[in-house]
Design an enzyme around this catalytic site. Sequence first.
Site, short mmCIF file in Angstrom:
data_model
loop_
_atom_site.label_atom_id
_atom_site.label_comp_id
_atom_site.label_asym_id
_atom_site.label_seq_id
_atom_site.Cartn_x
_atom_site.Cartn_y
_atom_site.Cartn_z
N SER A 143 71.91 -22.78 37.17
CA SER A 143 71.66 -22.11 35.89
C SER A 143 70.64 -21.00 36.11
O SER A 143 69.76 -21.11 36.97
CB SER A 143 71.09 -23.09 34.86
OG SER A 143 70.61 -22.37 33.73
N TYR A 157 65.10 -29.41 32.83
CA TYR A 157 66.46 -28.99 33.19
C TYR A 157 66.39 -27.87 34.24
O TYR A 157 67.12 -27.89 35.24
CB TYR A 157 67.17 -28.50 31.92
CG TYR A 157 68.49 -27.79 32.11
CD1 TYR A 157 69.67 -28.50 32.30
CD2 TYR A 157 68.57 -26.39 32.07
CE1 TYR A 157 70.89 -27.84 32.45
CE2 TYR A 157 69.77 -25.73 32.22
CZ TYR A 157 70.93 -26.46 32.41
OH TYR A 157 72.14 -25.80 32.55
#
Length: 248
Positions: A143, A157
């Site tokens: 990501s 995350y």
Amino acid sequence: MAPVLLVTGGSRGIGAACCLQAAARGWDVAVNYTRDAAAAGRVATAVRAAGRRALTVQADVADEAQVLAMFARVDAELGRLQGLVNNAGVVDRPQRVDEMDMARWRRQFDINVIGSMLCAREAVRRMSTRHGGRGGAIVNLSSVAVRLGSAGQYVDYAAAKAAIETFTLGLGRELAAEGVRVNAVRPGIIDTEIHASGGLPDRARELAPLIPMQRPGTADEVAAAVLWLLSGESSYATGSVVDVTGGR
Ligand code: NAP
């Protein structure tokens, strides 16, 4: 025989787009999911409509016994694995680190990191020439959070995805002479249901002004990069990360 691909979290979003593009490029596809059997079934139907074989397989990637059973089913029903997309991933609701608890961190790392490592291990045992395999390719979903840090939202995350990038680099080098390439795609803000699952259904639209291209990406735009990394067109790429971020 067509090459066989396993896509974790293939029931919707980026994973589903990978399944459909893979079928169009001649892969037989195993569609993994956890909760939504109907959604996985629709993806499998679309794969079959493209003339390829499809299997839906329920497994939580963070559960070792379920992952072992999933790979055994793929072996038995589709045959020798040649591709793995480690796509299953979760965010959580926006929180500062000083508000987060252990259960949240365990879930983030169990699914986003250990889940991908477990699936990669099983794929390597089937693909590596060291194990008598005939090679293959693994693509991990990272990501843009790795570069941005996700302050005030999901620092855990972002850290989990950073672990995935280092795993990609190391595993890519470990397997470089064993016929298996390992790469990652680093999506920016992509218009999928993941944002609603974290309690921010409008996140992709709201963040558009921060993106140089002024719009979120689509699942298909990410899947195109994944499929390139799975294909022979990327034959000299391993241990690398491809940004698909609209310039962010
Ligand atoms: P999504 O729409 O929320 O879909 C997630 C998929 O993962 C679903 O198919 C879900 O299946 C499955 N899944 C969730 N937990 C699982 C588990 N423990 N085991 C197996 N499958 C599981 O997500 P997405 O937006 O397509 O994201 C896909 C990947 O790209 C993720 O790794 C995510 O972190 C990454 N990514 C996304 C964005 C973005 O903006 N969308 C940006 C950067 C990176 P069920 O529905 O059956 O549970």
